[in-house]
Design a protein around this motif. Structure first.
Motif, PDB file in Angstrom:
ATOM      1  N   PHE A 110     -23.622 -15.573 -24.321  1.00  0.00           N
ATOM      2  CA  PHE A 110     -22.573 -16.487 -24.760  1.00  0.00           C
ATOM      3  C   PHE A 110     -21.512 -16.603 -23.677  1.00  0.00           C
ATOM      4  CE2 PHE A 110     -24.220 -13.897 -28.212  1.00  0.00           C
ATOM      5  CZ  PHE A 110     -24.697 -14.839 -29.105  1.00  0.00           C
ATOM      6  N   ASN A 111     -21.005 -17.833 -23.489  1.00  0.00           N
ATOM      7  CA  ASN A 111     -19.873 -17.993 -22.574  1.00  0.00           C
ATOM      8  C   ASN A 111     -18.586 -18.310 -23.315  1.00  0.00           C
ATOM      9  OD1 ASN A 111     -20.160 -20.666 -23.308  1.00  0.00           O
ATOM     10  ND2 ASN A 111     -21.094 -21.287 -21.387  1.00  0.00           N
ATOM     11  N   VAL A 112     -18.647 -18.235 -24.660  1.00  0.00           N
ATOM     12  CA  VAL A 112     -17.457 -18.411 -25.507  1.00  0.00           C
ATOM     13  C   VAL A 112     -17.457 -17.289 -26.536  1.00  0.00           C
ATOM     14  CG1 VAL A 112     -17.389 -20.926 -25.220  1.00  0.00           C
ATOM     15  CG2 VAL A 112     -18.710 -19.936 -27.091  1.00  0.00           C
ATOM     16  N   PRO A 113     -16.312 -17.004 -27.187  1.00  0.00           N
ATOM     17  CA  PRO A 113     -16.281 -15.961 -28.212  1.00  0.00           C
ATOM     18  C   PRO A 113     -17.250 -16.274 -29.354  1.00  0.00           C
ATOM     19  CG  PRO A 113     -14.047 -16.602 -27.577  1.00  0.00           C
ATOM     20  CD  PRO A 113     -14.969 -17.588 -26.936  1.00  0.00           C
ATOM     21  N   VAL A 114     -17.894 -15.251 -29.887  1.00  0.00           N
ATOM     22  CA  VAL A 114     -18.844 -15.423 -30.981  1.00  0.00           C
ATOM     23  C   VAL A 114     -18.079 -15.742 -32.263  1.00  0.00           C
ATOM     24  CG1 VAL A 114     -20.599 -14.285 -32.377  1.00  0.00           C
ATOM     25  CG2 VAL A 114     -20.516 -13.887 -29.912  1.00  0.00           C
ATOM     26  N   THR A 115     -18.502 -16.796 -32.947  1.00  0.00           N
ATOM     27  CA  THR A 115     -17.857 -17.202 -34.191  1.00  0.00           C
ATOM     28  C   THR A 115     -18.798 -16.993 -35.369  1.00  0.00           C
ATOM     29  OG1 THR A 115     -18.658 -19.485 -34.064  1.00  0.00           O
ATOM     30  CG2 THR A 115     -16.599 -18.976 -32.896  1.00  0.00           C
ATOM     31  N   GLY A 116     -18.240 -17.070 -36.574  1.00  0.00           N
ATOM     32  CA  GLY A 116     -19.054 -16.960 -37.780  1.00  0.00           C
ATOM     33  C   GLY A 116     -20.111 -18.039 -37.850  1.00  0.00           C
ATOM     34  N   GLN A 117     -19.761 -19.247 -37.390  1.00  0.00           N
ATOM     35  CA  GLN A 117     -20.712 -20.358 -37.387  1.00  0.00           C
ATOM     36  C   GLN A 117     -21.893 -20.062 -36.470  1.00  0.00           C
ATOM     37  OE1 GLN A 117     -20.853 -23.143 -39.170  1.00  0.00           O
ATOM     38  NE2 GLN A 117     -22.737 -23.787 -38.117  1.00  0.00           N
ATOM     39  N   MET A 118     -21.635 -19.452 -35.321  1.00  0.00           N
ATOM     40  CA  MET A 118     -22.710 -19.127 -34.391  1.00  0.00           C
ATOM     41  C   MET A 118     -23.623 -18.056 -34.977  1.00  0.00           C
ATOM     42  SD  MET A 118     -20.257 -19.255 -31.041  1.00  0.00           S
ATOM     43  CE  MET A 118     -21.364 -18.447 -29.896  1.00  0.00           C
ATOM     44  N   VAL A 119     -23.027 -17.094 -35.681  1.00  0.00           N
ATOM     45  CA  VAL A 119     -23.833 -16.044 -36.323  1.00  0.00           C
ATOM     46  C   VAL A 119     -24.728 -16.652 -37.398  1.00  0.00           C
ATOM     47  CG1 VAL A 119     -23.739 -13.963 -37.737  1.00  0.00           C
ATOM     48  CG2 VAL A 119     -22.160 -14.232 -35.822  1.00  0.00           C
ATOM     49  N   ARG A 120     -24.176 -17.566 -38.206  1.00  0.00           N
ATOM     50  CA  ARG A 120     -24.980 -18.220 -39.244  1.00  0.00           C
ATOM     51  C   ARG A 120     -26.119 -19.012 -38.620  1.00  0.00           C
ATOM     52  NH1 ARG A 120     -19.818 -18.889 -41.474  1.00  0.00           N
ATOM     53  NH2 ARG A 120     -19.605 -20.972 -40.575  1.00  0.00           N
TER      54      ARG A 120
END
Length: 394
Positions: free
Chosen positions: A81-91
């Motif tokens: 990832f080149n951006v912070p991990v978000t809840g949407q990305m985890v889903r």
């Protein structure tokens, strides 16, 4: 070579997940080991059309694949990832890899522990692994070389997507809206812009710029920041370098946000900010390119001791020629314009920084603090300290 041991050592050294496939079946998965799950059985989304190759579901989640020559093995690098991990990305990750819901918190912790990696750095990791496994170098430029089969496949996807969008009436309709918005920004007309944004953005169709709604909104923000700057602010007279810096600043701030509402609110504030700045520096119609270049040079060098000769030299003209053009086109002497730009910078420093008057005076290259204070009061009717007190109270 013991490929499983190789993958484990790489993960231990970099903390970037890595997986090993044999005949398309997973033999080892660092992320699966962290989650105490069986390795992903199939990786059908990652066909080998070149070696090595990038693979990704979206700009947020990146993978790479390397085929080990003369074997049945393939190595999958990622996710990265080149951006912070978000809840949407985890889903999204859970959906793509069918991760059980009860693993969500553990997965979030695992993905968040992966070091953030730029696309270039990720490419270098991929090239390094390719050289280790196949004993030959991979030129980074070769990663982006398109062969005929790949180009034809991409063109086919584009045609199918265009046909599908036309059949479903999913067509962009923002062009007239954007043109009018850029014109308001260029003119520095804040009130008309606010009214326009509140009444004309309900039925816009913007297209799809990512699989994730949050990533789509961020990509749209980035495109808007660039176009608002290039088509609105700069033609409206905002300093070119300052426009680039502001766009960079807003994009960086956007990347830290986690919800669509936060991003859209920031986008509105950004558009209004650019419009206000264009209004403050709005140029009359008919400004020549020579004068415009000189104005941009002055605004970009307020922290230097600029002379009239320095300004004229930027357009390869004599000082007397540019003094005459400035007076004719702007109704102001070059020296007065230099001072005005420095004072505008001083106002910003007084409001948004804790620099002392001596530091501000020195930074803006005034001959002395007392001279700076006298010029400031003559221009604005109050002393720098009074201005700071008034603006910092707001």
């Amino acid at each position: 070579m013991d490929y499983i041991s190789f993958c484990k050592n790489f993960f231990a050294a970099t903390n970037i997940p890595i997986s090993l496939l044999k005949n398309e079946n997973a033999e080892y998965s660092a992320l699966g080991e962290m989650l105490s799950m069986h390795p992903q059985p199939h990786w059908e989304l990652f066909p080998i059309d070149r070696n090595p190759v990038f693979c990704s579901y979206s700009p947020d989640i990146e993978y790479g694949r390397i085929h080990v020559d003369h074997t049945d093995y393939d190595v999958i690098l990622g996710p990265a990832f080149n951006v912070p991990v978000t809840g949407q990305m985890v889903r999204q990750y859970m959906h793509e890899f069918m991760v059980p819901l009860d693993c969500r918190e553990q997965l979030m912790e695992c993905l968040s522990s992966i070091p953030r990696t730029s696309h270039l750095q990720f490419a270098r990791y991929l090239a390094f692994l390719y050289q280790c496994l196949n004993h030959k170098e991979a030129n980074l430029q070769d990663f982006y070389t398109e062969d005929e089969v790949y180009t034809r496949s991409r063109n086919q996807r584009q045609v199918y997507n265009m046909i599908d969008d036309m059949e479903n009436d999913n067509l962009h309709n923002t062009y007239p809206f954007e043109l009018e918005m850029y014109q308001y920004i260029k003119n520095g007309n804040v009130e008309h812009l606010k009214e326009f944004l509140h009444t004309n953005s309900i039925f816009l169709k913007e297209g799809k710029m990512a699989h994730s709604p949050v990533r789509h909104t961020k990509n749209l923000f980035i495109a808007t920041a660039a176009k608002v700057g290039f088509l609105g602010a700069i033609p409206g007279g905002v300093d070119i370098e300052k426009t680039y810096q502001l766009a960079d600043f807003y994009i960086q701030e956007c990347e830290q946000l986690q919800t669509i509402e936060e991003i859209t609110n920031l986008q509105y504030m950004m558009i209004i900010d650019f419009c206000q700045r264009a209004g403050e520096t709005h140029m009359p119609d008919g400004i020549s390119s020579e004068v415009y270049q000189c104005m941009n040079y002055i605004r970009s060098h307020t922290n230097e001791p600029i002379s009239i000769d320095d300004v004229a030299r930027q357009v390869h003209r004599s000082s007397s020629h540019m003094m005459r053009r400035f007076k004719e086109e702007l109704g102001i002497h070059i020296g007065a314009f230099i001072t005005r730009c420095k004072l505008e910078e001083a106002k910003s420093l007084l409001t948004y920084s804790n620099k002392s008057l001596a530091e501000i005076s020195s930074y803006l290259c005034f001959s002395s603090q007392s001279y700076f204070q006298n010029v400031f009061k003559k221009q604005y009717g109050i002393t720098p300290m009074q201005y700071r007190k008034n603006t910092q109270k707001k």
